[in-house]
Design a protein around this motif. Structure first.
Motif, PDB file in Angstrom:
ATOM      1  N   GLN A   1      13.900 142.732  -9.880  1.00 33.42           N
ATOM      2  CA  GLN A   1      14.626 142.489 -11.129  1.00 33.42           C
ATOM      3  C   GLN A   1      15.314 143.762 -11.633  1.00 33.42           C
ATOM      4  OE1 GLN A   1      12.228 139.686 -13.828  1.00 33.42           O
ATOM      5  NE2 GLN A   1      10.767 140.181 -12.204  1.00 33.42           N
ATOM      6  N   GLN A   2      14.645 144.898 -11.433  1.00 36.53           N
ATOM      7  CA  GLN A   2      15.267 146.169 -11.810  1.00 36.53           C
ATOM      8  C   GLN A   2      16.514 146.440 -10.970  1.00 36.53           C
ATOM      9  OE1 GLN A   2      12.102 148.987 -11.263  1.00 36.53           O
ATOM     10  NE2 GLN A   2      10.922 148.279 -13.032  1.00 36.53           N
ATOM     11  N   ASP A   3      16.493 145.922  -9.741  1.00 33.99           N
ATOM     12  CA  ASP A   3      17.618 146.096  -8.814  1.00 33.99           C
ATOM     13  C   ASP A   3      18.794 145.186  -9.176  1.00 33.99           C
ATOM     14  OD1 ASP A   3      18.604 147.370  -6.356  1.00 33.99           O
ATOM     15  OD2 ASP A   3      18.526 145.367  -5.501  1.00 33.99           O
ATOM     16  N   GLY A   4      18.561 144.245 -10.078  1.00 33.60           N
ATOM     17  CA  GLY A   4      19.647 143.361 -10.514  1.00 33.60           C
ATOM     18  C   GLY A   4      19.637 141.989  -9.881  1.00 33.60           C
ATOM     19  N   SER A   5      18.646 141.704  -9.038  1.00 33.55           N
ATOM     20  CA  SER A   5      18.556 140.379  -8.416  1.00 33.55           C
ATOM     21  C   SER A   5      17.701 139.468  -9.297  1.00 33.55           C
ATOM     22  CB  SER A   5      17.937 140.481  -7.015  1.00 33.55           C
ATOM     23  OG  SER A   5      18.781 141.184  -6.141  1.00 33.55           O
ATOM     24  N   ARG A   6      18.244 138.311  -9.636  1.00 26.46           N
ATOM     25  CA  ARG A   6      17.512 137.362 -10.480  1.00 26.46           C
ATOM     26  C   ARG A   6      16.654 136.453  -9.607  1.00 26.46           C
ATOM     27  NH1 ARG A   6      18.801 136.750 -15.669  1.00 26.46           N
ATOM     28  NH2 ARG A   6      18.082 134.589 -15.666  1.00 26.46           N
ATOM     29  N   PRO A   7      15.338 136.435  -9.850  1.00 26.33           N
ATOM     30  CA  PRO A   7      14.461 135.569  -9.048  1.00 26.33           C
ATOM     31  C   PRO A   7      14.775 134.091  -9.271  1.00 26.33           C
ATOM     32  CG  PRO A   7      13.256 136.500 -10.909  1.00 26.33           C
ATOM     33  CD  PRO A   7      14.598 137.180 -10.887  1.00 26.33           C
ATOM     34  N   ASN A   8      14.575 133.273  -8.240  1.00 27.66           N
ATOM     35  CA  ASN A   8      14.749 131.832  -8.364  1.00 27.66           C
ATOM     36  C   ASN A   8      13.387 131.147  -8.238  1.00 27.66           C
ATOM     37  OD1 ASN A   8      14.131 131.929  -5.615  1.00 27.66           O
ATOM     38  ND2 ASN A   8      16.285 131.784  -4.994  1.00 27.66           N
ATOM     39  N   ASN A   9      13.373 129.835  -8.169  1.00 28.58           N
ATOM     40  CA  ASN A   9      12.100 129.110  -8.110  1.00 28.58           C
ATOM     41  C   ASN A   9      11.289 129.478  -6.870  1.00 28.58           C
ATOM     42  OD1 ASN A   9      13.961 127.004  -9.778  1.00 28.58           O
ATOM     43  ND2 ASN A   9      11.823 126.795 -10.359  1.00 28.58           N
ATOM     44  N   ILE A  10      11.997 129.724  -5.751  1.00 28.28           N
ATOM     45  CA  ILE A  10      11.286 130.104  -4.526  1.00 28.28           C
ATOM     46  C   ILE A  10      10.626 131.469  -4.705  1.00 28.28           C
ATOM     47  CG2 ILE A  10      11.556 130.601  -2.065  1.00 28.28           C
ATOM     48  CD1 ILE A  10      13.948 128.670  -2.077  1.00 28.28           C
ATOM     49  N   SER A  11      11.343 132.389  -5.361  1.00 25.99           N
ATOM     50  CA  SER A  11      10.766 133.713  -5.631  1.00 25.99           C
ATOM     51  C   SER A  11       9.492 133.589  -6.450  1.00 25.99           C
ATOM     52  CB  SER A  11      11.776 134.581  -6.393  1.00 25.99           C
ATOM     53  OG  SER A  11      13.050 134.569  -5.806  1.00 25.99           O
ATOM     54  N   PHE A  12       9.538 132.737  -7.467  1.00 26.05           N
ATOM     55  CA  PHE A  12       8.360 132.564  -8.321  1.00 26.05           C
ATOM     56  C   PHE A  12       7.220 131.878  -7.572  1.00 26.05           C
ATOM     57  CE2 PHE A  12      11.132 133.508 -11.955  1.00 26.05           C
ATOM     58  CZ  PHE A  12      10.275 134.285 -12.718  1.00 26.05           C
ATOM     59  N   THR A  13       7.542 130.966  -6.669  1.00 23.29           N
ATOM     60  CA  THR A  13       6.491 130.344  -5.867  1.00 23.29           C
ATOM     61  C   THR A  13       5.751 131.403  -5.057  1.00 23.29           C
ATOM     62  OG1 THR A  13       7.664 128.226  -5.685  1.00 23.29           O
ATOM     63  CG2 THR A  13       6.018 128.698  -4.002  1.00 23.29           C
ATOM     64  N   CYS A  14       6.506 132.313  -4.448  1.00 24.69           N
ATOM     65  CA  CYS A  14       5.900 133.380  -3.631  1.00 24.69           C
ATOM     66  C   CYS A  14       5.012 134.294  -4.463  1.00 24.69           C
ATOM     67  CB  CYS A  14       6.996 134.210  -2.950  1.00 24.69           C
ATOM     68  SG  CYS A  14       7.946 133.316  -1.720  1.00 24.69           S
ATOM     69  N   ILE A  15       5.508 134.739  -5.615  1.00 23.99           N
ATOM     70  CA  ILE A  15       4.745 135.702  -6.403  1.00 23.99           C
ATOM     71  C   ILE A  15       3.544 135.033  -7.100  1.00 23.99           C
ATOM     72  CG2 ILE A  15       6.117 135.512  -8.533  1.00 23.99           C
ATOM     73  CD1 ILE A  15       4.487 138.673  -6.959  1.00 23.99           C
ATOM     74  N   LEU A  16       3.705 133.772  -7.507  1.00 22.64           N
ATOM     75  CA  LEU A  16       2.564 133.059  -8.102  1.00 22.64           C
ATOM     76  C   LEU A  16       1.471 132.827  -7.057  1.00 22.64           C
ATOM     77  CD1 LEU A  16       4.462 130.465 -10.330  1.00 22.64           C
ATOM     78  CD2 LEU A  16       2.979 132.311 -11.145  1.00 22.64           C
TER      79      LEU A  16
END
Length: 547
Positions: free
Chosen positions: A422-437
């Motif tokens: 996010q600091q790099d400027g990339s906005r996470p999507n639902n897949i990103s949140f699935t991975c981190i959750l």
């Protein structure tokens, strides 16, 4: 006939030596040859001769000069010549020629529309070709209002009902993503051409409206029109799941009767269609008819995809090796397909070497696919090395490296990478949140996981997916917070899969009563999910009895 550049040079030489007359017909022939040959420098020489001979004032030759410059890629010279002409020397053909030049140039389509309106202000009435040319500029949704205005003007100029303009309007509305306008125009055509039928089929196919596309296909046959290659390719593209297999077979039979079965593009589409519909035997059969004659990786990629989609990675790798042994060079799609099937670290590294040998190691999508591949195959360090060596990152590459760390129990590192993304400027999507959750769930980071779930909606405006909710329930269940997990699911339209996640958590925590409530409609359907539900619930009862 001036068929080659040497012929044009000979023509110019003959002019200089007086062997040819300097007249309109000869100059028109020379300009036509330069246009056809895309010979800009020779075209300039012919234009110079026209100017020197005093023929530049000739209206027809002026139109040829504009057309030559436009078709040879010199839009600036076409416009410069046009601007030199006085209004009385510009007829509808002159305006149409310069509009065509702009309409065919990606970043100048607005200029074509501006010239059309300026032409009308100067009192020049558009003809059929003018409308055809300017409508060509309306090729995306941002030009929909322009297309509607041009449609109205075409009707006002007497082209209402004209099959040529009508067909172009149908195609234009399709490109502008207005299915309603396209269908209304199509239905109003007195004479529907194959192009108009195909344009409408394309519109419905791209929208995923398969029934409407096939209804038009049948209507085309009732009108006595034989579908063309493009129509069949579009229809085959709509057959993309097992339920569509019988429809796909019927299309195959009909295109074979129409003589299209030996068309390479159609054969590739058939391999892809059967693969998507789950008939690997038919897919292999079609591929076997083109394997020896096809030196294009596209047909091989189609078969690779069919093996991959139907759970046959070994056959896919055997085909890939054969592809390489034949001396064919894998392309980006080839590597993307085969990397997605790889499950061995040794094989992953071999494929990586193949990528380097093919000169594709700096391809962004290939690098992202390698990160995912190494992540699946136990190559965390390999994945990190590729990620760190990338010049730029997008949400897909960031998600890939987060998922790789999560897969190997590096929850804390995955979390740091997620914040860095996010600091790099990339906005996470639902897949990103699935991975981190999922990472938080396996690492026991309950507080962090709950905060991330809240952030998904609050900070990023995303609608939680079923997988997002499933990860949250799993996170809370692992932490023993079944009350929160149950309360969370009560806020959404429950899916059997989510109830199964909660039931599994209840089994792990030995909560029989909550597990009984969680079952809900899992047992309502007589399918694999209800059977799994019975197993989980019986295990839960058994565990509680032992206690």
């Amino acid at each position: 006939e001036l068929a080659k550049e040497s012929d044009v040079l000979e023509f110019l030489d003959s002019l200089h030596k007086g062997k040819l007359s300097r007249n309109e017909a000869n100059y028109a022939q020379a300009l036509h040859a330069c246009t056809k040959l895309k010979a800009l420098e020779l075209g300039r020489q012919v234009h110079f001769e026209i100017h020197r001979s005093g023929f530049e004032e000739n209206l027809q030759l002026g139109n040829h000069v504009i057309n030559m410059y436009a078709k040879c890629g010199s839009l600036a010279e076409a416009r410069a010549f046009f601007d030199k002409l006085s209004p009385e020397r510009r007829n509808v053909f002159t305006w149409t020629a310069v509009m065509s030049a702009y309409a065919q140039t990606g970043h100048c389509k607005e200029t074509a529309l501006h010239l059309f309106h300026r032409m009308q202000l100067e009192g020049v009435r558009p003809n059929l070709i003018t409308f055809a040319v300017v409508l060509e500029a309306c090729d995306s949704s941002r030009f929909l209002d322009d297309a509607r205005l041009l449609h109205k003007l075409a009707m006002e100029n007497g082209f209402d009902g004209d099959s040529v303009v009508g067909t172009i309007l149908v195609r234009t509305y399709v490109l502008c993503k207005s299915l309603d306008d396209a269908r209304k125009t199509f239905d109003g055509l007195k004479l529907k051409s194959l192009v108009s039928w195909t344009a409408m089929i394309q519109a419905y196919a791209e929208k995923g409206l398969d029934k409407e596309a096939f209804h038009l296909y049948r209507g085309m046959g009732q009108e006595g029109l034989q579908p063309d290659r493009v129509s069949y390719l579009l229809l085959l593209g709509t057959c993309d799941r097992p339920e569509k297999l019988e429809v796909g077979k019927r299309i195959h039979s009909q295109l074979a009767a129409g003589g299209f079965e030996r068309d390479t593009a159609v054969q590739i589409a058939l391999v892809t269609m059967y693969g998507r519909c789950g008939d690997l035997e038919a897919s292999t059969s079609v591929f076997s008819t083109i394997e020896r004659s096809c030196d294009d990786e596209i047909c091989w990629n189609a078969m690779l995809g069919a093996y991959g989609q139907n759970g046959h990675p070994d056959e896919a790798f055997a085909l890939f090796r054969k592809f390489m042994l034949l001396g064919l060079k894998p392309s980006r799609p080839s590597f993307l397909t085969i990397l997605g099937l790889c499950e061995s670290l040794h094989t992953a590294r071999t494929l990586h070497e193949n990528v380097v040998e093919s000169g594709l190691e700096q391809e962004f999508t290939i690098q992202t696919a390698l990160i995912s591949c190494y992540g699946k195959c136990g190559g965390l360090d390999d994945a990190s090395k590729i990620f760190d060596g990338m010049e730029d990152h997008d949400v897909v590459s960031w998600t890939g490296i987060v998922e790789t760390h999560a897969r190997y129990g590096r929850g804390g590192e995955a979390l740091l990478l997620f914040y860095k993304m996010q600091q790099d400027g990339s906005r996470p999507n639902n897949i990103s949140f699935t991975c981190i959750l999922s990472a938080c769930s396996h690492a026991g980071l309950v507080r962090e996981g709950c905060q991330l779930f809240e952030s998904l909606v609050r900070d990023h405006g995303l609608v939680p997916s079923e997988l997002n909710f499933g990860c949250l329930v799993d996170l809370l269940g692992r932490a023993g917070r079944l009350d929160l997990a149950e309360g969370c699911l009560s806020r959404v339209a429950l899916d059997r899969n989510l109830r199964m996640v909660l039931l599994g958590a209840c089994r792990n925590q030995g909560d029989v009563e909550r597990g009984r409530r969680a079952v809900g409609d899992v047992f309502a359907a007589k399918d694999s999910s209800s059977e799994a539900g019975y197993v989980l619930l019986s295990n839960l009862y058994a565990a509680s009895t032992k206690k």
